[in-house]
Motif scaffolding. Structure first.
Motif, PDB file in Angstrom:
ATOM      1  N   ALA A 527       0.838  -1.214   0.000  1.00 40.91           N
ATOM      2  CA  ALA A 527       0.000   0.000   0.000  1.00 40.91           C
ATOM      3  C   ALA A 527       0.868   1.258   0.000  1.00 40.91           C
ATOM      4  CB  ALA A 527      -0.931  -0.010   1.204  1.00 40.91           C
ATOM      5  N   ILE A 528       1.946   1.232   0.777  1.00 44.32           N
ATOM      6  CA  ILE A 528       2.859   2.391   0.836  1.00 44.32           C
ATOM      7  C   ILE A 528       3.490   2.629  -0.527  1.00 44.32           C
ATOM      8  CG2 ILE A 528       5.037   3.225   1.827  1.00 44.32           C
ATOM      9  CD1 ILE A 528       4.206   1.683   4.431  1.00 44.32           C
ATOM     10  N   GLN A 529       3.926   1.535  -1.168  1.00 51.46           N
ATOM     11  CA  GLN A 529       4.568   1.637  -2.468  1.00 51.46           C
ATOM     12  C   GLN A 529       3.584   2.130  -3.538  1.00 51.46           C
ATOM     13  OE1 GLN A 529       7.784   1.197  -2.747  1.00 51.46           O
ATOM     14  NE2 GLN A 529       7.850   1.612  -4.944  1.00 51.46           N
ATOM     15  N   ALA A 530       2.378   1.579  -3.487  1.00 47.03           N
ATOM     16  CA  ALA A 530       1.369   1.918  -4.510  1.00 47.03           C
ATOM     17  C   ALA A 530       0.833   3.339  -4.335  1.00 47.03           C
ATOM     18  CB  ALA A 530       0.221   0.913  -4.466  1.00 47.03           C
ATOM     19  N   GLY A 531       0.843   3.865  -3.096  1.00 52.10           N
ATOM     20  CA  GLY A 531       0.224   5.168  -2.834  1.00 52.10           C
ATOM     21  C   GLY A 531       1.200   6.319  -2.746  1.00 52.10           C
ATOM     22  N   LYS A 532       2.357   6.175  -3.406  1.00 52.83           N
ATOM     23  CA  LYS A 532       3.401   7.209  -3.333  1.00 52.83           C
ATOM     24  C   LYS A 532       2.869   8.601  -3.716  1.00 52.83           C
ATOM     25  CE  LYS A 532       7.805   4.823  -3.909  1.00 52.83           C
ATOM     26  NZ  LYS A 532       8.892   4.502  -4.839  1.00 52.83           N
ATOM     27  N   LYS A 533       2.068   8.671  -4.799  1.00 53.82           N
ATOM     28  CA  LYS A 533       1.645   9.978  -5.318  1.00 53.82           C
ATOM     29  C   LYS A 533       0.254  10.375  -4.841  1.00 53.82           C
ATOM     30  CE  LYS A 533       4.569   9.649  -9.410  1.00 53.82           C
ATOM     31  NZ  LYS A 533       4.631   9.534 -10.882  1.00 53.82           N
ATOM     32  N   GLN A 534      -0.704   9.413  -4.914  1.00 52.51           N
ATOM     33  CA  GLN A 534      -2.082   9.805  -4.645  1.00 52.51           C
ATOM     34  C   GLN A 534      -2.470   9.808  -3.174  1.00 52.51           C
ATOM     35  OE1 GLN A 534      -1.030   7.185  -6.277  1.00 52.51           O
ATOM     36  NE2 GLN A 534      -2.452   5.431  -6.286  1.00 52.51           N
ATOM     37  N   MET A 535      -1.708   9.113  -2.285  1.00 55.83           N
ATOM     38  CA  MET A 535      -2.111   9.027  -0.869  1.00 55.83           C
ATOM     39  C   MET A 535      -1.768  10.320  -0.135  1.00 55.83           C
ATOM     40  SD  MET A 535      -1.062   6.211   2.053  1.00 55.83           S
ATOM     41  CE  MET A 535      -1.341   4.797   1.003  1.00 55.83           C
ATOM     42  N   ASP A 536      -2.653  10.726   0.768  1.00 54.71           N
ATOM     43  CA  ASP A 536      -2.421  11.904   1.609  1.00 54.71           C
ATOM     44  C   ASP A 536      -1.092  11.728   2.361  1.00 54.71           C
ATOM     45  OD1 ASP A 536      -3.534  14.339   3.201  1.00 54.71           O
ATOM     46  OD2 ASP A 536      -2.934  12.849   4.724  1.00 54.71           O
ATOM     47  N   LYS A 537      -0.263  12.793   2.354  1.00 56.03           N
ATOM     48  CA  LYS A 537       1.073  12.697   2.966  1.00 56.03           C
ATOM     49  C   LYS A 537       1.011  12.332   4.440  1.00 56.03           C
ATOM     50  CE  LYS A 537       3.702  15.707  -0.127  1.00 56.03           C
ATOM     51  NZ  LYS A 537       4.500  16.947  -0.210  1.00 56.03           N
ATOM     52  N   GLY A 538       0.057  12.939   5.155  1.00 52.33           N
ATOM     53  CA  GLY A 538      -0.074  12.650   6.591  1.00 52.33           C
ATOM     54  C   GLY A 538      -0.455  11.201   6.837  1.00 52.33           C
ATOM     55  N   LEU A 539      -1.385  10.696   6.014  1.00 47.92           N
ATOM     56  CA  LEU A 539      -1.829   9.306   6.154  1.00 47.92           C
ATOM     57  C   LEU A 539      -0.695   8.343   5.784  1.00 47.92           C
ATOM     58  CD1 LEU A 539      -4.161   7.406   6.807  1.00 47.92           C
ATOM     59  CD2 LEU A 539      -4.925   7.605   4.432  1.00 47.92           C
ATOM     60  N   ARG A 540       0.062   8.701   4.739  1.00 49.83           N
ATOM     61  CA  ARG A 540       1.179   7.841   4.322  1.00 49.83           C
ATOM     62  C   ARG A 540       2.253   7.791   5.407  1.00 49.83           C
ATOM     63  NH1 ARG A 540       5.745   8.144   0.756  1.00 49.83           N
ATOM     64  NH2 ARG A 540       5.978   6.176  -0.360  1.00 49.83           N
ATOM     65  N   LYS A 541       2.506   8.905   6.041  1.00 52.28           N
ATOM     66  CA  LYS A 541       3.487   8.938   7.137  1.00 52.28           C
ATOM     67  C   LYS A 541       3.004   8.083   8.310  1.00 52.28           C
ATOM     68  CE  LYS A 541       6.100  12.060  10.108  1.00 52.28           C
ATOM     69  NZ  LYS A 541       6.285  13.436  10.577  1.00 52.28           N
ATOM     70  N   GLN A 542       1.689   8.202   8.628  1.00 50.84           N
ATOM     71  CA  GLN A 542       1.103   7.400   9.724  1.00 50.84           C
ATOM     72  C   GLN A 542       1.221   5.906   9.409  1.00 50.84           C
ATOM     73  OE1 GLN A 542      -0.276   8.597  12.686  1.00 50.84           O
ATOM     74  NE2 GLN A 542      -0.280   6.432  13.254  1.00 50.84           N
ATOM     75  N   LEU A 543       0.939   5.566   8.158  1.00 48.94           N
ATOM     76  CA  LEU A 543       1.005   4.167   7.740  1.00 48.94           C
ATOM     77  C   LEU A 543       2.435   3.637   7.868  1.00 48.94           C
ATOM     78  CD1 LEU A 543      -0.586   1.792   6.579  1.00 48.94           C
ATOM     79  CD2 LEU A 543      -0.152   2.675   4.282  1.00 48.94           C
ATOM     80  N   LYS A 544       3.409   4.454   7.456  1.00 53.30           N
ATOM     81  CA  LYS A 544       4.822   4.062   7.585  1.00 53.30           C
ATOM     82  C   LYS A 544       5.203   3.846   9.054  1.00 53.30           C
ATOM     83  CE  LYS A 544       7.298   5.924   3.593  1.00 53.30           C
ATOM     84  NZ  LYS A 544       8.320   6.887   3.189  1.00 53.30           N
ATOM     85  N   ASN A 545       4.769   4.782   9.923  1.00 50.89           N
ATOM     86  CA  ASN A 545       5.095   4.688  11.360  1.00 50.89           C
ATOM     87  C   ASN A 545       4.476   3.441  11.995  1.00 50.89           C
ATOM     88  OD1 ASN A 545       6.543   7.056  11.211  1.00 50.89           O
ATOM     89  ND2 ASN A 545       4.885   8.357  11.995  1.00 50.89           N
ATOM     90  N   ASP A 546       3.187   3.205  11.653  1.00 54.91           N
ATOM     91  CA  ASP A 546       2.494   2.039  12.239  1.00 54.91           C
ATOM     92  C   ASP A 546       3.110   0.734  11.744  1.00 54.91           C
ATOM     93  OD1 ASP A 546      -0.881   3.497  12.205  1.00 54.91           O
ATOM     94  OD2 ASP A 546       0.856   3.808  13.527  1.00 54.91           O
ATOM     95  N   THR A 547       3.520   0.729  10.474  1.00 49.75           N
ATOM     96  CA  THR A 547       4.165  -0.465   9.912  1.00 49.75           C
ATOM     97  C   THR A 547       5.502  -0.716  10.625  1.00 49.75           C
ATOM     98  OG1 THR A 547       3.145  -0.063   7.757  1.00 49.75           O
ATOM     99  CG2 THR A 547       5.057  -1.517   7.786  1.00 49.75           C
ATOM    100  N   ALA A 548       6.275   0.332  10.811  1.00 51.59           N
ATOM    101  CA  ALA A 548       7.581   0.206  11.476  1.00 51.59           C
ATOM    102  C   ALA A 548       7.424  -0.272  12.918  1.00 51.59           C
ATOM    103  CB  ALA A 548       8.315   1.543  11.429  1.00 51.59           C
TER     104      ALA A 548
END
Length: 586
Positions: A527-548
């Motif tokens: 999901a992180i890889q696929a949503g590089k451009k269209q995903m909201d930056k804040g949501l993508r950062k949250q997703l990265k943090n939760d994954t880590a």
């Protein structure tokens, strides 16, 4: 076809029987006794002695005399004498050859076939070793049968009434307990349990230690390093034990046992039954666990037992009989000979296998014997889990197949790791065999269909096979004595399962949870890889943090040390990531 003899290959004594005129009879030894000491000796002149003659000379030839070899079956134990290494199978074969000769002298004809008994708790390797000993002795071993089952077979022939029977078998080196249902010509083993290192030898050893200690107190001489003296003490200890089953005290007198300052020193000790019972009380208490386990596995209470049969010479000890009364609330049956019933049962089974089967009392039907396997059998699967294919106390013969698949993409081979024991994690059980199935058609993980089959024959001997259902490639293994399980390890198998039940449950939960977490992490990475451009930056950062955060917890988790607290942290992190991933997918 000639006669099929029944052999009770015992730790201390062995016994052989045959069916004559439709009844099992004991074949006497060359000395006229009903049993033969399981002792082999080699004289300095190169002569080999077996039985009573070997036992008699043990005092003067201790380092060339071998006894209680049954305790070493299925291990890499050996004894070197005159440049030759003797393994347990070889020594056992010498005892079997003597029993075979006695049978041939008794019957006046060659004997080539036998049924041999083993402790119910003997593992696959020990059973195979016993069968090999028979082959070395020139016998076609038609069946390996459990000792308590054989005793019940002997008992069931003469008692037509339907009932559940407990066989409490305490011999020279092993303890077994089996719950057996007898009815309508069928003798069915419901459960079995035991201790492969508990028997008369251990009782003798306690008396030996007491004698050595008392002698040291009185004369300040340590006899433990004096081979000849120790052999005399061992013989005296065994005799004292036997006498204390009939009397309240016994005199242990051994003249000229040692020398002190050039003067001979004699032993004269009195051992009371009460003292003896204190010396061995913990050994007798050790029989309680297997009794309760066997009753529990059979799903019955002591009140539902119709009879309790005592088998093995050590059951003559009054304190043992008292323990049985305490555990079962029943008076043990006195109408079978504990030294002879196992061999007689084996002879009955031999006669049945030869096609001249005996019929059970009351029903007039041929006897049918249904035995069980003593320990669960598994293979190792993803996460180090021992996935069971055959549960302990499954009726023999048994065959069971299960479909598995690959854990990694495009695997062309899989390792089949065969395990024996009761623990849910592979590393806590005993490895009894490994082999590789090659030639699997390359495919994504989870696609290939691999059928694993466990096949245990009526002797309790295991064959494992694996087959790729797509290519038809197959590989199998019959577990052999190269894959050894020691007596101490098998003793611990059931005990460890009970002692560490809580810890095991947490580990199994951890394997499942970690598997789910890894799948979720894979989805999140995509999901992180696929949503590089269209995903909201804040949501993508949250997703990265939760994954880590979840990945850190998964990497840190060690199955050998995991506890419920760690699992709760992983669950919480997983739920957090699931929520964020759900938002990202909207």
């Amino acid at each position: 076809m000639g006669k099929v003899i029944g052999i009770d290959l015992g730790t201390t004594n062995s016994c052989v029987a045959v069916v004559e005129n439709n009844a099992p009879v004991i074949i006497p030894s060359t000395s006229g006794a009903m049993t033969t000491p399981s002792v082999v000796a080699f004289t300095k002149k190169g002569e080999r002695l077996v039985g009573e003659s070997a036992r008699r000379q043990a005092v003067t030839n201790p380092d060339r005399t071998i006894a209680s070899v049954k305790r070493h079956m299925g291990t890499n134990w050996h004894m070197r004498i005159d440049g030759t290494d003797y393994k347990p199978q070889t020594i056992s074969a010498m005892i079997l050859m003597q029993l075979k000769k006695d049978a041939e002298d008794f019957l006046g004809e060659p004997v080539t076939e036998a049924v041999i008994t083993v402790p119910a708790y003997f593992n696959d390797v020990q059973r195979q070793a016993t069968k090999d000993a028979g082959r070395i002795a020139g016998l076609n071993v038609k069946r390996i049968v459990n000792e308590p089952t054989s005793a019940a077979l002997s008992y069931g022939l003469n008692h037509g009434e339907d009932q559940k029977v407990m066989v409490y078998d305490l011999g020279g080196g092993t303890f077994d307990v089996s719950i057996i249902e007898i009815g309508d010509g069928v003798i069915e083993v419901l459960s079995t349990s035991g201790d492969n290192h508990l028997g008369g030898d251990d009782f003798d050893e306690r008396i030996v230690s007491w004698i050595v200690s008392e002698f040291k107190k009185e004369h300040r001489v340590d006899l433990s390093k004096d081979f000849a003296a120790m052999q005399r003490i061992k013989d005296a200890a065994e005799q004292a034990k036997k006498e204390l089953s009939a009397t309240d005290q016994t005199q242990i007198m051994l003249p000229y046992l040692a020398q002190v300052k050039g003067e001979p020193v004699h032993m004269d000790l009195t051992l009371t039954r009460a003292q003896f019972e204190r010396l061995v009380s913990d050994l007798i208490d050790r029989t309680e666990g297997p009794v309760r386990s066997a009753l529990s596995d059979a799903g019955i209470s002591p009140a539902q037992l119709g009879r309790v049969l005592l088998v093995g010479g050590s059951t003559r000890i009054p304190a043992v009989q008292q323990k049985v009364r305490f555990l079962t609330g029943k008076e043990p049956s006195q109408n079978i000979n504990p030294d002879e019933c196992v061999a007689k049962g084996a002879a009955i089974l031999g006669s049945t296998l030869a096609g001249t089967g005996l019929v059970s009392a009351g029903t007039g039907k041929n006897l049918l014997l249904l035995d069980v396997t003593p320990l669960s059998l598994s293979i190792e699967t993803v996460g180090g889990v021992a996935t069971r294919l055959i549960e302990r106390n499954s009726t023999l013969p048994v065959r069971y197949s299960k479909i598995f698949s690959t854990a990694a993409p495009y695997q062309t081979a899989v390792d089949i790791h065969v395990l024996q024991g009761e623990r849910p994690m592979a590393r806590d059980n005993k490895t009894i065999g490994k082999f590789k199935l090659k030639g699997i058609k390359p495919a994504p993980a989870g696609v290939p269909q691999i059928e694993v089959t466990f096949d245990i024959d009526a002797n309790g001997i295991l064959k494992v096979s694996a087959k790729d259902l797509d290519t038809g490639k197959q590989q199998s293994i019959t577990i052999t004595a190269d894959d050894r399980m020691s007596e101490a390890e098998i003793e611990q198998a059931i005990a460890d399962a009970q002692n560490y039940a809580g810890q095991d449950e947490v580990r199994v939960k951890a394997v499942d949870l970690l598997g789910e977490a890894q799948k979720l992490l894979s989805q999140a990475d995509q999901a992180i890889q696929a949503g590089k451009k269209q995903m909201d930056k804040g949501l993508r950062k949250q997703l990265k943090n939760d994954t880590a955060a979840l990945r850190r917890l998964v990497v840190k988790c060690r199955l050998e040390k995991v506890d419920e607290g760690q699992l709760d942290q992983i669950r919480a992190a997983r739920e957090q990531l699931e929520g964020t991933l759900s938002q990202a997918g909207r």
